[in-house]
Design an enzyme around this catalytic site. Structure first.
Site, PDB file in Angstrom:
ATOM      1  N   LYS A  57       0.802  -1.224   0.000  1.00  0.00           N
ATOM      2  CA  LYS A  57       0.000   0.000   0.000  1.00  0.00           C
ATOM      3  C   LYS A  57       0.836   1.275   0.000  1.00  0.00           C
ATOM      4  CE  LYS A  57      -3.419  -1.034  -0.453  1.00  0.00           C
ATOM      5  NZ  LYS A  57      -3.791  -1.638  -1.764  1.00  0.00           N
ATOM      6  N   THR A  58       1.985   1.207  -0.602  1.00  0.00           N
ATOM      7  CA  THR A  58       2.824   2.411  -0.658  1.00  0.00           C
ATOM      8  C   THR A  58       2.995   2.904  -2.093  1.00  0.00           C
ATOM      9  OG1 THR A  58       4.795   1.023  -0.743  1.00  0.00           O
ATOM     10  CG2 THR A  58       4.137   1.843   1.431  1.00  0.00           C
ATOM     11  N   THR A  61       2.703  -1.100  -6.880  1.00  0.00           N
ATOM     12  CA  THR A  61       2.165  -1.523  -8.182  1.00  0.00           C
ATOM     13  C   THR A  61       2.364  -0.419  -9.217  1.00  0.00           C
ATOM     14  OG1 THR A  61       0.482  -2.604  -6.855  1.00  0.00           O
ATOM     15  CG2 THR A  61       0.206  -2.724  -9.226  1.00  0.00           C
ATOM     16  N   GLY A 277      -5.564   2.963  -5.706  1.00  0.00           N
ATOM     17  CA  GLY A 277      -6.110   4.318  -5.729  1.00  0.00           C
ATOM     18  C   GLY A 277      -7.606   4.223  -5.485  1.00  0.00           C
TER      19      GLY A 277
END
Ligand code: A3P
Length: 419
Positions: A57-58, A61, A277
């Protein structure tokens, strides 16, 4: 001298040397004796030149998407089980052996100049991954991305909710991060995966015990999000990948997605899917609206003339901390619709301290004369998390200082809060 058939002999061996049960794979091509007996069909070109280690979650991807736009960069193929990451160095997949791992990598057209990589975002906080990775690919470069650990925790919570994790659906974020050891196991497990990867300094130190600082690139996730082309320039330089790829031209901001995306021929964009996002309410919005006591709030506000207005934290005089010195104390928000009497001390209601009343009682008990005063308890997860991560962030600042790296904006802000 006694001997046994191979399998029994192996069993006997591990009985005698149990500490050797855990393998530590090395590159077979680094040792001539191995290379000589290595099948002709096999190649050591199927190993990564760099690893993106996370944390989750940083923006890992997005970084992958951008890197794959480069003509000399290729990644591992998606895992048939997890559909995404290989997750070799961190868990039980490691015991499936080298062939299993190497099969994930395509044969690069030019093994010298091409860059294969693998992204498994749970490597970052894994106890085993640094040692195992250093043993197999000691010269690999390591890329990590850091964002405010509180935001990371919240993003992970939202990720788990959208994956139907029962604990994430049952409990709100504040409950997840603040719950004590007596909580049910699934809640504790979720709490761990929200909080532990954010102990940035401790995890980075483990990687730095096995890889030189010059092999490690720490990307500021906020910068990756706001100015990806600049970050990609820095990343290309760090990797030494050629030719230089012009990301300023190849990326574009997609207003609908709200993020930077790949610009395709004809002006179309290729953005990451819905799971990256995500759209979700900002942290603490639910608590500002009274989530822990939603039912009571509804009861009370139904007796107010214009209830909606009074829910809005902005229409209040702002959150105020009541009682206690601890940063984890609940905030009290007093919203006063046409007050007949203004309470002298908003931290007390009818002479009773509010934080004390809060324990075990509903909001209804706190508002005996509905219509006079609406109180909403905003348990601020961000305040709690700032305090939770304070020492970790101080250590991270020291570590970045030692590495001669600038501090990301969020870290500077957190350090100021800590003073
Ligand atoms: P949210 O979905 O919570 O906003 P990862 O890929 O490591 O799981 O990280 C996902 C996060 O990457 C997203 O979290 C988002 O904030 C962030 N991100 C950064 N740049 C992005 C981009 N260009 N497109 C989509 N998400 C991006």
């Amino acid at each position: 001298l006694q001997t046994l058939p191979p399998v029994q002999l192996a069993r006997k061996y591990f009985e005698l040397f149990p500490e050797q049960r855990d393998p530590l794979w090395q590159n077979p091509c680094d040792d001539k004796r191995h290379k000589d007996i290595w099948s002709r069909e096999k190649t050591c070109d199927h190993l990564p030149k760099f690893l993106i280690i996370g944390p989750q979650k940083t923006g890992t991807t997005a970084l992958c998407l951008f890197l794959l736009m480069h003509p000399s960069v290729a990644s591992s193929l998606p895992s048939p089980q997890t559909l995404e990451e290989v997750q070799f160095f961190n868990g039980n997949n490691y015991h499936k052996g080298l062939d299993w791992y190497m099969a994930f990598f395509p044969t690069p057209p030019n093994a010298t100049t091409d860059f294969l990589f693998e992204k498994s975002a749970s490597y970052f906080h894994s106890e085993d991954a640094p040692k195992r990775a250093a043993s197999l690919v000691p010269k690999a470069k390591i890329i990590t991305i850091l964002v405010d650990p509180s935001d990371r925790a919240y993003s992970w919570y939202q990720h788990q909710r959208s994956h139907g994790d029962p604990a994430a659906l049952r409990f709100d974020f504040h409950e997840v991060v603040t719950t004590g050891q007596q909580a049910p196991p699934d809640l504790l497990a979720l709490q761990r995966t929200c909080l532990v990867p954010g102990w940035y300094a401790a995890h980075l130190e483990r990687w730095l015990a096995y890889f030189a600082a010059s092999q490690l690139l720490i990307i500021d996730g906020q910068q990756l999000r706001s100015s990806p082309a600049a970050v990609m320039d820095e990343t290309q330089k760090f990797l030494g990948v050629t030719p230089h790829y012009n990301y300023s031209r190849a990326l574009t901001f997609d207003p609908q997605k709200g993020f930077w995306c790949q610009l395709l021929d004809g002006g179309k964009t290729k953005c990451l899917g819905k799971s990256k996002g995500r759209k979700y309410p900002p942290m603490d919005s639910e608590v500002a609206r009274g989530a822990p006591a939603r039912r009571e709030l509804a009861l009370v506000t139904s007796r107010l003339r214009s209830p909606r207005r009074h829910y809005e934290p902005r229409s209040s005089r702002g959150p105020r901390r009541c009682g206690g010195r601890s940063r984890t104390q609940p905030y009290l928000m007093a919203v006063r619709p046409k007050l007949r009497t203004r309470p002298r001390d908003p931290c007390r209601l009818h002479g009773r301290p509010v934080s004390g009343l809060l324990r075990g009682r509903g909001l209804r008990d706190l508002v005996p004369r509905a219509g006079d005063l609406l109180l909403a308890f905003a348990f601020q997860s961000r305040t709690f998390l700032s305090s939770y991560y304070r020492d970790h962030n101080v250590e991270l600042a020291k570590l970045l200082h030692r590495l001669g790296q600038p501090l990301p904006a969020w870290l500077r802000q957190e350090l100021q809060k800590a003073r």
